[in-house]
Design a protein around this motif. Structure first.
Motif, mmCIF file in Angstrom:
data_model
loop_
_atom_site.group_PDB
_atom_site.id
_atom_site.type_symbol
_atom_site.label_atom_id
_atom_site.label_comp_id
_atom_site.label_asym_id
_atom_site.label_seq_id
_atom_site.Cartn_x
_atom_site.Cartn_y
_atom_site.Cartn_z
ATOM 1 N N ASP A 153 6.449 -48.083 -28.767
ATOM 2 C CA ASP A 153 6.872 -49.056 -29.609
ATOM 3 C C ASP A 153 8.396 -49.026 -30.094
ATOM 4 O OD1 ASP A 153 4.094 -49.729 -30.158
ATOM 5 O OD2 ASP A 153 3.849 -47.965 -31.589
ATOM 6 N N THR A 154 9.099 -47.810 -30.150
ATOM 7 C CA THR A 154 10.396 -47.734 -30.613
ATOM 8 C C THR A 154 11.384 -47.528 -29.270
ATOM 9 O OG1 THR A 154 10.203 -45.227 -30.727
ATOM 10 C CG2 THR A 154 9.597 -46.983 -32.678
ATOM 11 N N THR A 155 10.829 -46.832 -28.051
ATOM 12 C CA THR A 155 11.871 -46.320 -27.454
ATOM 13 C C THR A 155 12.323 -45.009 -27.582
ATOM 14 O OG1 THR A 155 13.809 -47.504 -27.501
ATOM 15 C CG2 THR A 155 12.293 -48.568 -25.999
ATOM 16 N N LYS A 156 11.989 -44.295 -28.489
ATOM 17 C CA LYS A 156 12.483 -42.840 -28.870
ATOM 18 C C LYS A 156 12.112 -41.927 -28.030
ATOM 19 C CE LYS A 156 12.726 -43.530 -33.899
ATOM 20 N NZ LYS A 156 12.107 -43.245 -35.254
ATOM 21 N N PRO A 157 12.596 -41.112 -27.384
ATOM 22 C CA PRO A 157 12.509 -40.180 -26.377
ATOM 23 C C PRO A 157 11.611 -39.230 -27.027
ATOM 24 C CG PRO A 157 14.692 -39.594 -27.099
ATOM 25 C CD PRO A 157 14.239 -41.023 -27.681
ATOM 26 N N ILE A 158 10.427 -38.622 -26.195
ATOM 27 C CA ILE A 158 9.108 -37.767 -26.841
ATOM 28 C C ILE A 158 9.095 -36.691 -25.846
ATOM 29 C CG2 ILE A 158 8.238 -39.702 -28.393
ATOM 30 C CD1 ILE A 158 6.198 -40.135 -26.014
ATOM 31 N N ILE A 197 11.811 -36.150 -30.023
ATOM 32 C CA ILE A 197 12.955 -35.330 -29.657
ATOM 33 C C ILE A 197 14.048 -35.285 -30.636
ATOM 34 C CG2 ILE A 197 14.518 -34.426 -27.802
ATOM 35 C CD1 ILE A 197 12.293 -35.304 -25.682
ATOM 36 N N GLN A 198 14.672 -36.495 -30.856
ATOM 37 C CA GLN A 198 15.863 -36.720 -31.690
ATOM 38 C C GLN A 198 15.480 -36.656 -33.391
ATOM 39 O OE1 GLN A 198 18.125 -39.241 -28.459
ATOM 40 N NE2 GLN A 198 17.642 -40.261 -30.213
ATOM 41 N N PRO A 246 6.232 -27.093 -24.153
ATOM 42 C CA PRO A 246 6.747 -26.957 -25.584
ATOM 43 C C PRO A 246 7.643 -27.905 -25.936
ATOM 44 C CG PRO A 246 6.750 -24.763 -24.441
ATOM 45 C CD PRO A 246 6.530 -25.718 -23.385
ATOM 46 N N PRO A 247 7.506 -28.673 -26.929
ATOM 47 C CA PRO A 247 8.506 -29.679 -27.337
ATOM 48 C C PRO A 247 9.858 -28.975 -27.569
ATOM 49 C CG PRO A 247 6.535 -29.917 -28.605
ATOM 50 C CD PRO A 247 6.207 -28.727 -27.831
ATOM 51 N N VAL A 248 10.974 -29.676 -27.243
ATOM 52 C CA VAL A 248 12.104 -28.997 -27.084
ATOM 53 C C VAL A 248 12.642 -28.567 -28.363
ATOM 54 C CG1 VAL A 248 13.428 -31.358 -27.169
ATOM 55 C CG2 VAL A 248 14.469 -29.241 -25.961
ATOM 56 N N GLY A 249 12.469 -29.093 -29.529
ATOM 57 C CA GLY A 249 12.730 -28.858 -30.815
ATOM 58 C C GLY A 249 12.637 -27.411 -31.246
ATOM 59 N N TRP A 250 11.206 -27.140 -30.583
ATOM 60 C CA TRP A 250 10.801 -25.598 -30.915
ATOM 61 C C TRP A 250 11.460 -24.498 -29.902
ATOM 62 C CZ3 TRP A 250 8.439 -24.069 -34.940
ATOM 63 C CH2 TRP A 250 7.353 -24.947 -35.643
ATOM 64 N N THR A 251 11.625 -25.001 -29.030
ATOM 65 C CA THR A 251 12.619 -24.317 -27.918
ATOM 66 C C THR A 251 13.819 -23.854 -28.377
ATOM 67 O OG1 THR A 251 10.973 -25.256 -25.936
ATOM 68 C CG2 THR A 251 13.118 -23.749 -25.283
ATOM 69 N N ASN A 252 14.430 -25.113 -28.774
ATOM 70 C CA ASN A 252 15.915 -25.052 -29.360
ATOM 71 C C ASN A 252 15.994 -23.899 -30.477
ATOM 72 O OD1 ASN A 252 17.684 -26.244 -27.325
ATOM 73 N ND2 ASN A 252 16.899 -28.184 -28.537
ATOM 74 N N ALA A 253 15.261 -24.139 -31.485
ATOM 75 C CA ALA A 253 15.202 -23.330 -32.609
ATOM 76 C C ALA A 253 14.679 -21.820 -32.434
ATOM 77 C CB ALA A 253 14.190 -23.776 -33.569
ATOM 78 N N ALA A 254 13.780 -21.729 -31.623
ATOM 79 C CA ALA A 254 13.505 -20.129 -30.986
ATOM 80 C C ALA A 254 14.438 -19.669 -30.316
ATOM 81 C CB ALA A 254 12.157 -20.314 -30.522
ATOM 82 N N HIS A 255 15.094 -20.303 -29.489
ATOM 83 C CA HIS A 255 16.018 -19.491 -28.578
ATOM 84 C C HIS A 255 17.328 -19.445 -29.589
ATOM 85 C CE1 HIS A 255 14.840 -21.026 -24.213
ATOM 86 N NE2 HIS A 255 13.901 -20.128 -24.842
#
Length: 735
Positions: free
Chosen positions: A69-74, A132-133, A163-172
């Protein structure tokens, strides 16, 4: 056997393509059919300029990678063996790639200390965290007790859970490893397993190679393997070979990679949960990095496992269902009962679905309930130490009710962006020895922020008989360079006049010199209050330009300089001291906005530049007219891409300046326009969605300029002249 042939042939073809794919992602982007790119030229000032004729012709992006619907990356998952074997690295998946590997922390997983794993299973997964954003979620789930855990597993019931990249970035960012899940279930799951396990070696290696490549490409750290269906004797006989190959390949390609096995199938092929490691499932434990037990165990199970695990006690992750389903020792707010027994016998712990505090309790009380849950476990959760510089945090949770940048409000409204979560401290309540009248309590707070969406709120009491109280916020194990700079941004709430300062502890096996004073007793840590930095060196002015000043919103920044030799930085405290002349009990409330610990030499190194900005994947939509007689506006969606050395950056801040149309190419408005903040990026790309821009006039170009501001790891502001820039000139089609 017959089913294995096509799988193997497909996998071989995929392997050949895969070897080429990683080197040619940019070529794929250039050549992809149907992807219209604006024409580009370079102006005299080296700003990239792109020309675009507005077109409302649909140009859809792949549904797997973009919200339809929005073209937001997921973020995405895979649902079948065919999808897994067909997967190859694609430029469209670049949004889902993590910023980097886990940061250094002590002790490492290899230390043998019992570990803590959390398995995040929430309402099927891929909720607000799939954007993702970021999104405008009002009451999202957030995890922030990272200093207590070692491994984060993202779990769902999809076959391949990436894993959604937001979790990976926060954990790393906190040094925590992240695992995806490979799961098979029910009749369909058995058919899937037979297709790759009952056949020849190439079939199972093809699946393992794909799982390794995914972890390597997306920069997460491994897999939880969960086979929850029965298997034929042929399939279960090959399962240990699959696990050994997967584990060995992952170790080769992913530093500190992990493969864990969940207690489900036994060596006979039956689906029969054991709630322990025993002879029926030992073969799977011996074939990978660790074993995650089912949840209905008793202490006698733990006692029997001591002999089975041998020297690998820490590789046995005893499962605890926080929802307390079935016959369990303790869950919910009694989870500590399970942890007590697990630690008594020296095992690691696997907490399944700690989001119970969010799913089942009042959302309005989420932070209080989350803090209560983890405080009850604190005794059984050894903390971890940060072991690299620079160390910078604004305490942002990656969410908020507004966005703030260095004290200046940028936007009002809820937002949620897990990648934006900064390093979180040790939370809890700390009381002075004695009658307990002196105490300090820390908790996160969305009510105000210095940078991001939240800050750290510290409340406490200084009793009459003591001069100060202090709270340890971070454990560190950092060999300190000769000179470091520290910064603290804070503000006191209410009428309190207590003093606020940073304190450090140092220690080493040898002598430790601090500001020319030798610390002879190195067996015990020594605590020091560094001296304020009055006049910063000229080259450091960007970083310390606000030092000693009262800033907007009542914030104050204090900067410090510490000269050291042969020292190990161990702990970071914030100390609160009573005002001069005060004899009464002092109550205080202090809000911390930012802490920075930076190697002085790193501030002298030149910054890399944002380069090679491009604009692609353009989509135009007509916007409603703002009034009678006014032309309808336009909404622009497009993807920005640029080059930058990611190890040097915390994130990128993306802005735009929107012109009114007209003017010569490469020139904006007559007056400099204040950039409008659009969002944060944690990779070299950003998708702009539905940006309102002015319509182009007859015979005139419309103009919008995009700016990419790198945020260095040291945390200082980069001047606008050093941002990346690209402009788009757009015109209406000729009729």
């Amino acid at each position: 056997m017959e089913a294995a042939g096509p799988v193997t042939r497909t996998a071989a073809r995929r392997r050949d393509r895969r070897l080429r794919a990683s080197a040619t992602l940019e070529e794929q982007r250039e050549r992809r059919p149907g992807r219209r790119r604006p024409r580009r030229r370079i102006e005299e000032d080296q700003e990239a300029v792109f020309r675009e004729v507005v077109s409302f012709t649909p140009n859809p992006l792949p549904d797997r990678y973009y919200d339809k619907d929005t073209t937001k990356p997921i973020s995405f998952y895979l649902s079948s063996l065919e999808e897994l074997l067909a997967w190859t690295p694609d430029v469209e998946e670049g949004f889902n790639v993590a910023l980097g590997p886990p940061e250094c922390r002590q002790p490492p997983l290899s230390s043998g200390r019992p570990r803590t794993l959390i398995c995040h299973d929430m309402m099927g997964g891929y909720l607000d965290d799939k954007f993702i954003q970021g999104s405008a979620a009002q009451t999202p789930y957030s995890f922030y007790h990272w200093q207590y855990i070692d491994i984060f597993v993202y779990f769902s019931h999809h076959t391949v859970t990436i894993p959604p990249v937001g979790w990976t970035n926060a954990a790393h960012r906190h040094g925590v490893c992240v695992l995806g899940t490979f799961i098979t279930e029910w009749k369909k799951g058995k058919q899937l397993c037979e297709a790759f396990l009952a056949g020849d070696e190439r079939s199972r290696q093809a699946v393992a190679d794909q799982l390794v490549l995914m972890a390597q490409f997306f920069r997460f750290d491994g897999w939880l393997i969960n086979i929850e269906n029965s298997l034929s004797l042929a399939a279960v006989g090959n399962l240990p070979h699959f696990l050994r190959y997967l584990t060995a390949r992952l170790h080769q390609q992913v530093p500190r990679g992990l493969v864990l096995w969940y207690d489900s199938v036994v060596s006979s092929g039956q689906l029969k949960w054991q709630d322990e490691l025993n002879e029926q499932n030992r073969v799977f434990f011996d074939s990978c990095d660790g074993f995650f037990t089912n949840y209905n165990w008793r202490e006698e199970h733990l006692e029997r496992m001591l002999g089975q695990a041998g020297e690998r006690l820490a590789d046995v992750y005893v499962g605890v269902d926080v929802f307390a389903r079935g016959s369990v020792v303790g869950g919910r707010f009694d989870t500590d009962k399970s942890l007590e027994l697990i630690r008594k016998h020296g095992f690691s712990a696997a907490l399944f679905a700690p989001g119970w505090v969010y799913e089942c309790l009042e959302k309005a009380d989420f932070f209080q309930n989350q803090d209560k849950f983890w405080s009850l476990l604190e005794h059984y959760l050894p903390t971890h130490s940060i072991c690299s510089l620079p160390f910078v945090t604004s305490f942002c949770l990656g969410m908020g009710t507004r966005r703030v940048c260095y004290g200046q409000e940028e936007a009002v409204g809820p937002w949620y962006h897990p990648s934006a979560q900064e390093i979180q401290p040790l939370f809890g309540e700390h009381r002075l020895e004695g009658d307990g009248r002196g105490w300090v309590k820390t908790h996160c707070c969305l009510a105000d922020a210095w940078n991001g969406g939240s800050s750290l709120l510290i409340r406490g009491v200084i009793p009459p008989e003591v001069g100060n109280v202090a709270v340890r916020l971070f454990s560190l194990q950092v060999p300190v360079p000769p000179k470091i700079f520290l910064s603290l941004v804070y503000k006191l709430e209410g009428p309190s006049a207590v003093g606020v300062a940073l304190e450090l502890t140092t220690g080493d096996a040898g002598s430790c010199h601090i500001g020319g004073i030798m610390m002879l007793n190195a067996e015990m840590s020594s605590r020091h209050s560094p001296r304020p930095l009055r006049v910063p060196p000229t080259k450091l002015a960007r970083w310390v330009g606000r030092c000693g000043q009262e800033l907007s919103g009542g914030w104050v920044q204090r900067c410090y300089e510490v000269s050291l030799r042969g020292c190990l930085l161990q702990d970071l405290f914030v100390s609160f001291s009573r005002p001069p002349g005060s004899q009464e009990e002092e109550n205080f409330t202090c809000r911390l906005g930012e802490i920075q610990v930076v190697d002085a030499n790193s501030l002298l190194a030149p910054l890399p530049q944002v380069q090679a900005m491009t604009v692609s994947h353009v989509r135009w939509q007509a916007a409603a007219s703002e009034g009678e007689g006014r032309p309808a506006g336009l909404r622009l969606s497009c993807t920005l891409h640029w080059s930058y050395l990611l190890p040097h950056v915390r994130c990128f801040r993306v802005h735009c300046c929107r012109g009114t149309g007209g003017g010569s190419p490469g020139r904006g408005l007559s007056e400099p326009e204040k950039p409008t903040f659009l969002g944060l990026a944690f990779i070299n790309r950003y998708r702009i969605v539905d940006l309102a821009v002015a319509p182009a006039g007859l015979g005139r170009d419309g103009r919008v300029e995009f700016l990419v501001e790198p945020v260095p790891k040291e945390g200082f502001l980069v001047p606008r002249a050093e941002w990346g820039r690209a402009a788009m000139l757009y015109s209406m089609p000729r009729t």
